[in-house]
Design a protein around this motif. Structure first.
Motif, PDB file in Angstrom:
ATOM      1  N   UNK A 151       2.284   7.212  -6.381  1.00  0.00           N
ATOM      2  CA  UNK A 151       1.214   8.120  -6.764  1.00  0.00           C
ATOM      3  C   UNK A 151       1.320   9.483  -6.080  1.00  0.00           C
ATOM      4  N   UNK A 152       2.502   9.773  -5.490  1.00  0.00           N
ATOM      5  CA  UNK A 152       2.774  11.053  -4.828  1.00  0.00           C
ATOM      6  C   UNK A 152       1.768  11.340  -3.720  1.00  0.00           C
ATOM      7  N   UNK A 153       1.458  10.299  -2.955  1.00  0.00           N
ATOM      8  CA  UNK A 153       0.518  10.398  -1.833  1.00  0.00           C
ATOM      9  C   UNK A 153       1.274  10.105  -0.542  1.00  0.00           C
ATOM     10  N   UNK A 154       0.797  10.569   0.606  1.00  0.00           N
ATOM     11  CA  UNK A 154       1.503  10.325   1.864  1.00  0.00           C
ATOM     12  C   UNK A 154       1.397   8.861   2.297  1.00  0.00           C
ATOM     13  N   UNK A 155       2.478   8.348   2.875  1.00  0.00           N
ATOM     14  CA  UNK A 155       2.450   6.991   3.406  1.00  0.00           C
ATOM     15  C   UNK A 155       1.593   6.954   4.677  1.00  0.00           C
ATOM     16  N   UNK A 156       0.884   5.841   4.856  1.00  0.00           N
ATOM     17  CA  UNK A 156       0.019   5.679   6.024  1.00  0.00           C
ATOM     18  C   UNK A 156       0.813   4.990   7.128  1.00  0.00           C
ATOM     19  N   UNK A 157       0.789   5.517   8.356  1.00  0.00           N
ATOM     20  CA  UNK A 157       1.519   4.871   9.448  1.00  0.00           C
ATOM     21  C   UNK A 157       0.989   3.476   9.736  1.00  0.00           C
ATOM     22  N   UNK A 158       1.886   2.607  10.180  1.00  0.00           N
ATOM     23  CA  UNK A 158       1.505   1.224  10.472  1.00  0.00           C
ATOM     24  C   UNK A 158       0.428   1.147  11.545  1.00  0.00           C
ATOM     25  N   UNK A 159       0.517   2.033  12.555  1.00  0.00           N
ATOM     26  CA  UNK A 159      -0.466   1.960  13.639  1.00  0.00           C
ATOM     27  C   UNK A 159      -1.865   2.336  13.152  1.00  0.00           C
ATOM     28  N   UNK A 160      -1.948   3.158  12.103  1.00  0.00           N
ATOM     29  CA  UNK A 160      -3.253   3.512  11.545  1.00  0.00           C
ATOM     30  C   UNK A 160      -3.768   2.387  10.657  1.00  0.00           C
TER      31      UNK A 160
ATOM     32  N   UNK B 187       0.834  -1.200   0.000  1.00  0.00           N
ATOM     33  CA  UNK B 187       0.000   0.000   0.000  1.00  0.00           C
ATOM     34  C   UNK B 187       0.869   1.250   0.000  1.00  0.00           C
ATOM     35  N   UNK B 188       1.876   1.267   0.841  1.00  0.00           N
ATOM     36  CA  UNK B 188       2.718   2.450   0.919  1.00  0.00           C
ATOM     37  C   UNK B 188       3.635   2.594  -0.293  1.00  0.00           C
ATOM     38  N   UNK B 189       4.005   1.493  -0.921  1.00  0.00           N
ATOM     39  CA  UNK B 189       4.744   1.593  -2.182  1.00  0.00           C
ATOM     40  C   UNK B 189       3.864   2.242  -3.250  1.00  0.00           C
ATOM     41  N   UNK B 190       2.585   1.864  -3.260  1.00  0.00           N
ATOM     42  CA  UNK B 190       1.639   2.477  -4.195  1.00  0.00           C
ATOM     43  C   UNK B 190       1.496   3.968  -3.889  1.00  0.00           C
ATOM     44  N   UNK B 191       1.435   4.305  -2.590  1.00  0.00           N
ATOM     45  CA  UNK B 191       1.286   5.707  -2.197  1.00  0.00           C
ATOM     46  C   UNK B 191       2.464   6.537  -2.699  1.00  0.00           C
ATOM     47  N   UNK B 192       3.660   6.030  -2.513  1.00  0.00           N
ATOM     48  CA  UNK B 192       4.853   6.758  -2.961  1.00  0.00           C
ATOM     49  C   UNK B 192       4.807   6.976  -4.467  1.00  0.00           C
TER      50      UNK B 192
END
Length: 355
Positions: free
Chosen positions: A106-115, A99-104
């Motif tokens: 697409x120039x979107x913020x990474x989501x914290x693991x705790x969230x 998910x966070x690789x996709x975010x990067x």
């Protein structure tokens, strides 16, 4: 791994549940949703406190950049319930990382693991009754993020919303799946976003898949964008091809999604001493194998379908039916994989995580 409980979260429970209105024996995939959803907004350069609230429509600005520039990503996961009523996830760390690789990308913020993972745990604790026991039953999990920032300037948004919604599920596909090998359309290109679970990837598949449906095929096997000679993915799934007693699957790349089910199939096959090769398979190689009877199986692998055998394929107007096998590797691996997911077999890989 062990999921940490997210403490910093607001929980607003629905006054009543709609669970008793649901016919769990007759579900259409992805159309029924549970009572609650998780919502977390990104603003002023940081993630705010997540909220679990009743599932409901939401209001969004018409100029939100998700509508105009397609900043939207998602994941697909499942929860399972064992015979003792415990709820389990399957390799959630892999979905979180992807998910966070996709975010990067697409120039979107990474989501914290705790969230992501902590919030999912809290949501599943609330919705555990929606996870039904028994093989074939699961709770499909859809984490996603969209750009909510207003304005039609072509630039990344400054505001985003991360959400998780849940949907009880049975089989994704039903009946035989016949596929058409793409000769013109491609799923993704080098330098593009094929390796990201971006919403636009799937929208671009709809039209060529619709054309295939009109010819009597359920899905398309995508080929590479440059030459259309290499087999890449099957519909929304990674594809495996069995020639004689060896499984072949395309290597991951900028064009091909690093599927969680894909990598699990590979590891399971190796454990069972089934030969697996990650390499490009040419269309001509597939056709030749079909003609000389060395082609034994083709199957797709993905979270929603798990493993979906393909009954036959068409290329340049010629249709090739696959044999009906008593020793199907697809059936064997699906059985072993779903037994692990449902805690009916020992998880020697450490893939399952208890909620």
């Amino acid at each position: 791994m062990e999921l940490k409980t997210l403490e910093e979260i607001d929980i607003q429970l629905a006054p009543t549940s709609k669970i008793n209105e649901v016919d769990f024996d007759n579900l259409t995939f992805g159309t029924t949703f549970t009572d609650h959803m998780l919502v977390c907004d990104f603003a002023d350069g940081e993630w705010k406190k997540p909220v679990i609230q009743p599932y409901a429509p939401m209001t969004i600005d018409p100029s939100a950049k998700v509508f105009h520039y397609g900043q939207a990503i998602f994941e697909g996961m499942k929860a399972y319930k064992d015979a003792n009523d415990a709820v389990w996830l399957f390799r959630p760390d892999q979905n979180y990382e992807r998910f966070n690789k996709s975010a990067v990308r697409m120039a979107m913020p990474e989501v914290p693991e705790e969230v992501f993972l902590g919030g999912l745990k809290r949501l599943l604790e609330i919705e555990k009754d929606w996870v039904k026991k028994g093989l074939g039953n699961s709770l499909y999990i859809r984490p996603f993020m969209i750009a909510t920032g207003p304005g039609v300037i072509a630039a990344p948004a400054k505001f985003y919303r991360f959400m998780i919604i849940l949907s009880p599920a049975k089989a994704y596909y039903s009946g035989e799946v016949k596929v058409l090998i793409a000769e013109h359309y491609s799923r993704a290109a080098n330098g593009g976003i094929g390796a990201a679970k971006a919403a636009g990837n799937y929208a671009a598949q709809f039209y060529p898949t619709q054309l295939a449906n009109e010819q009597g095929f359920q899905q398309v096997i995508w080929t590479d964008d440059a030459t259309h000679t290499k087999l890449e993915e099957a519909g929304t799934m990674n594809v495996f091809i069995r020639i004689n007693d060896t499984l072949y699957t395309a290597p991951t790349s900028e064009r091909i999604l690093d599927g969680v089910t894909r990598k699990s199939v590979i590891e399971l096959a190796k454990r069972e001493n089934i030969a697996v090769e990650e390499r490009s398979v040419l269309v001509t190689e597939l056709v030749e194998a079909a003609k000389n009877d060395s082609l034994k199986e083709i199957f797709g692998a993905g979270t929603a379908a798990v493993i979906n055998p393909i009954a036959g394929f068409s290329y340049k107007g010629d249709y090739f039916e696959l044999p009906k096998l008593a020793d199907s590797i697809a059936v064997e691996i699906k059985t072993k994989l779903t037994n692990i997911q449902n805690k009916l077999a020992e998880d020697t890989f450490g893939w399952t995580v208890k909620i």
